[in-house]
Design an enzyme around this catalytic site. Structure first.
Site, mmCIF file in Angstrom:
data_model
loop_
_atom_site.group_PDB
_atom_site.id
_atom_site.type_symbol
_atom_site.label_atom_id
_atom_site.label_comp_id
_atom_site.label_asym_id
_atom_site.label_seq_id
_atom_site.Cartn_x
_atom_site.Cartn_y
_atom_site.Cartn_z
ATOM 1 N N PRO A 2 0.821 -1.208 0.000
ATOM 2 C CA PRO A 2 0.000 0.000 0.000
ATOM 3 C C PRO A 2 0.860 1.264 0.000
ATOM 4 C CG PRO A 2 -0.685 -1.562 1.699
ATOM 5 C CD PRO A 2 0.622 -2.015 1.180
ATOM 6 N N GLU A 3 0.626 2.100 -0.987
ATOM 7 C CA GLU A 3 1.265 3.415 -1.051
ATOM 8 C C GLU A 3 0.145 4.443 -0.900
ATOM 9 O OE1 GLU A 3 3.822 3.602 -4.554
ATOM 10 O OE2 GLU A 3 4.113 1.442 -4.476
#
Length: 296
Positions: A2-3
């Site tokens: 997850p960014e």
DNA sequence: CTATGGCCCTGGTTGC
DNA sequence: TGCAACCAGGGCCATA
């Protein structure tokens, strides 16, 4: 992994289910998840049980839960962390469970369904959760939010000007810009037509403007499509996948033709990270090829 | 300041 | 077939 766009999606999905709820109980099944108080599940639980969640937000790649006593819970998903409202079939990889209660009786016309738990799953155990009274000071260590209005080409220029190192490791440095990870750093560099090994302080003004626009454009598009589900690592709290994976131009595309020029995408290593480029659209030496940038 | 490499972890892939 | 070695990845830390 997850960014920023994935965390933004998670936060948006969780907000209507968490704001106003009270943490009734916490179970920690992998104590090292708790980064503050350091690996101390007991003190963490004592600190949060009975508290109401008053705001659900994001800063960089961190999920930020503000509690009614001024404390904050910060959650970093790192590689494989997941926040879900419904338990996954097997309890494998479950690290922390938050039991949720309502602060007051629900109106019968209801609206959103009430979930009883928030689960933190983390296959690779890199994810971390902090409980702090001073979230603002912790978060101040991060660079600017790339989608905020304060993040201008001028701001980016200042941050690159003093650095002689390669561009990509700088983009991944959360103190320089908050929220970019491997996927969006590669995508932004492709869109800007810049080689990841370019020395940061050699960019022309025009190249900086292009890089700034590429970072914002790539992130905005990914937020709109609710993030990238690649390797099944990112799943939304309700179980849905992101839809940005079809929009990837270089990340994970090694061997496939560049969407802009047809040259096969290459995988190289920069700063110890797998990096994906179009060797023609992203020349290391400044020539005409990358001039316009590779997007649209 | 910058570069490199190790560490934390798991599970999928590769090699024998 | 079975098992060992290896790798990816975010962030942090130590070392040069």
């Amino acid at each position: 992994m997850p960014e920023l766009p994935e965390v933004e999606t998670i936060v948006g999905d969780l907000r209507p289910h968490l704001e106003g709820r009270v943490i009734a109980d916490v179970q920690v099944s992998w104590p090292r998840t708790i980064a503050e108080p350091v690996e101390d599940a007991g003190r963490f639980c004592a600190g949060v049980v009975g508290r109401q969640i008053v705001r659900v937000g994001r800063r960089g790649k961190l999920v930020w839960l503000c509690l009614d006593d001024g404390q904050s819970i910060l959650i970093h998903l790192r590689m494989s962390g997941r926040l879900v409202l419904q338990p996954v079939q097997s309890g494998r990889h479950l690290r922390v469970t938050f039991a949720l209660a309502s602060a007051r009786a629900l109106p019968d016309d209801g609206g959103e369904p009430e979930y009883d738990y928030l689960y933190f799953y983390d296959q690779r155990k890199f994810g971390r959760i902090w409980l702090t009274t001073d979230a603002v000071r912790m978060l101040a260590l991060l660079g600017p939010e790339p989608l905020a209005s304060e993040f201008t080409p001028g701001e980016l220029a200042v941050r690159l000007a003093k650095r002689r190192g390669a561009l990509k490791p700088l983009l991944l440095n959360q103190r320089v810009i908050a929220g970019l990870g491997n996927i969006y750093a590669d995508e932004a560099l492709f869109c800007a037509g810049l080689h990841p090994r370019r020395a940061a302080n050699t960019l022309s003004e025009q190249e900086i403007v292009r890089l700034h626009a590429a970072i914002q454009g790539v992130l905005q598009q990914a937020v709109r499509l609710h993030g990238t589900t690649f390797d099944g690592l990112f799943v939304r709290p309700g179980g849905e996948e992101g839809r940005h994976q079809e929009g990837l131009r270089v990340y994970g595309q090694a061997g496939l033709p560049c969407t802009r020029c047809g040259t096969p995408i290459e995988r190289i290593v920069v700063g110890g990270r797998g990096t994906h480029i179009c060797p023609r659209c992203q020349p290391l030496t400044r020539e005409r090829a990358g001039k316009q940038g590779a997007c649209r």
